[in-house]
Design a protein around this motif. Structure first.
Motif, short mmCIF file in Angstrom:
data_model
loop_
_atom_site.label_atom_id
_atom_site.label_comp_id
_atom_site.label_asym_id
_atom_site.label_seq_id
_atom_site.Cartn_x
_atom_site.Cartn_y
_atom_site.Cartn_z
N GLU A 244 0.81 -1.22 0.00
CA GLU A 244 0.00 0.00 0.00
C GLU A 244 0.84 1.27 0.00
O GLU A 244 0.50 2.24 -0.66
CB GLU A 244 -0.93 0.02 1.21
CG GLU A 244 -2.32 -0.53 0.91
CD GLU A 244 -3.15 -0.67 2.18
OE1 GLU A 244 -3.87 -1.67 2.26
OE2 GLU A 244 -3.04 0.21 3.06
N ASP B 125 -8.61 -1.57 -2.27
CA ASP B 125 -7.41 -1.25 -1.50
C ASP B 125 -6.20 -1.10 -2.42
O ASP B 125 -5.06 -1.19 -1.97
CB ASP B 125 -7.16 -2.26 -0.38
CG ASP B 125 -7.05 -3.69 -0.91
OD1 ASP B 125 -7.22 -3.87 -2.13
OD2 ASP B 125 -6.80 -4.60 -0.11
N THR B 136 -5.56 4.83 -0.41
CA THR B 136 -6.45 3.86 -1.04
C THR B 136 -7.89 4.35 -0.87
O THR B 136 -8.19 5.13 0.03
CB THR B 136 -6.34 2.48 -0.38
OG1 THR B 136 -6.71 2.61 0.98
CG2 THR B 136 -4.92 1.93 -0.46
N LEU B 138 -10.13 2.53 0.15
CA LEU B 138 -10.52 1.96 1.43
C LEU B 138 -10.29 2.98 2.55
O LEU B 138 -11.16 3.20 3.39
CB LEU B 138 -9.69 0.69 1.68
CG LEU B 138 -9.93 -0.05 2.98
CD1 LEU B 138 -11.35 -0.58 3.03
CD2 LEU B 138 -8.93 -1.19 3.13
#
Lengths: 387, 288
Positions: A244, B125, B136, B138
């Motif tokens: 991420e 995500d 993200t 999310l």
């Protein structure tokens, strides 16, 4: 008064009789008592319940074949819930109250290392199959035998593999327990030998759920690869968060990562992660000893084994008991703790089927330094890439 | 880098904030710290997982039902573990909430085993990069849901009779009772709202981490956030959540992740020494 005298007299004769039979506790005419402490509840319960089932399944096999030299094996298990204090209490109870002959499996490193002094004082043999911490056998203890490779050997294999893939600027993120710190030391040491230095070393506390800070620091360090030394669930979160924040480099893990829980926890982000794996076969392998074990585990849970099972700890626990039984067999018809230790030290390339073959000598109680390399494939399952 | 840190802290800060708010409203209403708040989060996440993944309800329905379930559980908890102890020493009540936490955790573990599940995220995500800052959908969803929850809470609290009764009870329980507020009902409502907030936090948190019976430990962060911001200030508790998340990341990146907790708890002591009621807390007057 008379009653008490009679009781004492009876007790003394009883003691005398059993002393004549066997010099060491836990051995009677019919059975040999084996003690085990493990996390059966709590966050690391997967390890303990796997090992307990595996040891019991292996014991059933041994007993079904008539036991060892005519004696049945009997297991006494206590739950330490992963806590060192409870582990200590459990092992004291096994030694002092239950009077077991020897110990098997053990607990996580954090709940096994504190027991070592107790084991050495009691001079009780212990075949270990959970803790991979180097310090379990460093300094050497003649009472402790390890059934699979320690973290140094695991780190060696992973780093060998990573170096071949051209890793030059590695970073590590690790958990602040014995497993993580031991792994970090091993990784650092092995890279030093290869004249490679880690560009970032990030640590986190065991209850942490957010690793952005550590991962952003690693991103800043310009690392070209990431080593994760954490238990499977946390490894999964770390890997997900790493992707991420934009870390795209290859990720490597230790033995704690290579469990079926990891791909579940990491999801898609885990694909491609490589880790050291302590057995030659995956738990879902069709290799006969493993497949046979799986069937027995299924039968034990009437067709429905718990999620994540069998795990590699099933394989390790099963192997550990087979090693134990072989040592006991070689110790002859009147085994003592000393003769059992001497017998284990004669094991050479002994293959229990579910783990790598072990060899013990009088000065070497690390059964093996082998691990396999596994990788999460595109179907999000572990596969063996190098044995 | 700094921008990235702030953005990364927002989603987690949202969850800390919701938990801290749950701590604070129970404390304001009844002078009790509910140590089962983290377990209520876990329960909410578990319920949502069951409804969403296993019973295939749509995300909003599963979300809503899980929150309602947690509110119901919180009402039960209040009746069995808090109300009978209304006149007991605070310490007894506190132990009772610790016991409830243990009951919930062990109960879920007995029912659910050691399974760990990842919660399928309701929003993507996959990272998006804008001006070098990665986030993200999310994360955006989490922050937006938190904002929405806080607004709903604010309206309930400031504009309804229920909110008025809650504020009155927090100020002066006996006085509120005299003017006709049903104090037991206010307690039920307070715990239900705290349970609901915990569930929202737990469900939002779930896709970021992994659902296990032990995920409630993150409730401790909400507790620290509430102390930091002020246990008797609702806005303070919310701010405390965001500040804590940001502090964690700043310290982790610019100082050392190993010393993160050392420094945060050190700061906490300093804050408490300087302002015993937290950054935004006010001294509640006690007449003797």
């Amino acid at each position: 008064m008379l009653r008490r005298l009679l009781l004492t007299a009876g007790l003394l004769t009883g003691l005398g009789a059993s002393a004549a039979l066997a010099a060491d506790p836990g051995v009677s005419k019919e059975e040999i008592k084996i003690g085990m402490w493990s996390p059966l509840t709590g966050p690391t319960a997967l390890l303990g319940t796997s090992e307990r089932d595996a040891v019991e399944i292996a014991i059933d096999e041994v007993n079904a074949g008539g036991g060892v030299n005519g004696r049945k094996l009997k297991l006494i298990v206590y739950d330490d819930a992963g806590s060192p204090q409870e582990a200590l209490a459990a092992v004291r109870r096994l030694i002092d109250q239950d009077g077991v002959f020897a110990l098997i499996a053990g607990s996580t490193s954090g709940s096994t290392l504190p027991i070592v002094p107790l084991i050495n004082r009691a001079k009780i043999p212990f075949v270990a199959s959970i803790s991979s911490n180097r310090k379990l056998l460093d300094p050497f203890s003649r009472y402790i035998f390890r059934a699979y490779s320690n973290e140094v050997a695991q780190a060696d294999r992973v780093i060998e593999f990573a170096l071949k893939q051209g890793v030059k600027k590695p970073a590590i993120v690790y958990t602040s327990n014995d497993y993580g710190i031991g792994g970090e030391e091993a990784v650092t040491h092995r890279f030093q030998q290869a004249k490679v230095s880690l560009v970032a070393r990030e640590r986190y506390n065991q209850t942490d759920q957010d690793f952005s800070a550590q991962l952003l620091r690693i991103k800043q360090s310009g690392a070209d690869s990431l080593f994760v030394w954490a238990f499977a669930a946390e490894s999964g979160i770390i890997v997900r968060q790493a992707r991420e924040v934009g870390l795209t480099m290859p990720i490597y893990g230790g033995g704690g990562t290579a469990t079926p829980l990891f791909p579940k926890a990491a999801g898609q982000a885990g694909i491609g992660v490589v880790a050291a794996y302590v057995a030659p076969e995956l738990p879902e392998s069709s290799f006969k000893p493993v497949a046979d074990y799986r069937e027995k585990l299924k039968a034990r849970y009437s067709g429905n084994p718990p999620p994540g099972r069998p795990s590699e700890y099933d394989l390790a626990g099963y192997g550990a008991l087979k090693i134990f039984a072989e040592g006991l067999k070689r110790a002859g018809s009147e085994p003592t703790r000393e003769s059992f230790i001497a017998a284990l030290e004669t094991l050479k390339d002994f293959n229990a089927g579910t783990i790598f073959p072990v060899t013990f000598t009088a000065t070497q109680h690390e059964g093996t330094d082998q691990s396999a390399m596994v990788r999460v494939n595109d179907a999000n399952h572990w596969e063996i890439v190098k044995r | 880098m700094l921008g990235q840190l702030v953005v990364s802290s927002l989603a987690l800060g949202s969850i800390y904030a919701l938990t801290a708010l749950g701590f604070a409203i129970i404390y304001r209403a009844s002078d009790v710290v509910n140590f089962a708040q983290g377990e209520m989060m876990m329960l909410g996440a578990m319920a949502a997982l069951l409804l969403y993944r296993d019973l295939h309800l749509s995300y909003p329905v599963a979300f809503g039902c899980a929150v309602l379930i947690s509110m119901a559980v919180a009402i039960v908890v209040e009746r069995v573990a808090f109300r009978p102890l209304l006149h007991a020493p605070h310490f007894t009540v506190l132990l009772s909430t610790v016991a409830i936490a243990q009951v919930i955790r062990s109960g879920v573990r007995a029912f659910y085993g050691q399974e760990l599940s990842s919660f399928p995220p309701a929003w993507s995500d996959a990272p998006i990069e804008v001006y070098g800052v990665r986030f993200t959908l999310l994360g955006v969803g989490i922050i937006a849901t938190t904002a929405l929850t806080l607004i709903i809470f604010l309206v309930l609290f400031a504009r309804t009779n229920m909110g008025w009764a809650m504020r009155a009870t927090a100020q002066n329980m006996r006085g509120a009772a005299i003017v006709g507020v049903s104090v037991p009902r206010v307690y039920s409502q307070t715990w239900a709202i705290a349970g609901g907030l915990a569930a929202v936090g737990g469900i939002l948190l779930a896709p970021l981490i992994i659902i296990t019976p032990d995920m409630g430990v993150i409730g401790n962060k909400g507790f620290i956030a509430a102390i930091l911001g002020g246990f008797n200030s609702l806005g303070g508790a919310v701010m405390g959540g965001f500040i804590l998340a940001l502090m964690e990341n700043l310290i982790g990146v610019y100082i050392s992740s190993a010393f993160k907790d050392v420094i945060i708890f050190g700061c906490l002591i300093v804050v408490l020494l300087a302002r015993p009621t937290g950054l935004w807390g006010t001294q509640k007057l006690k007449r003797v």
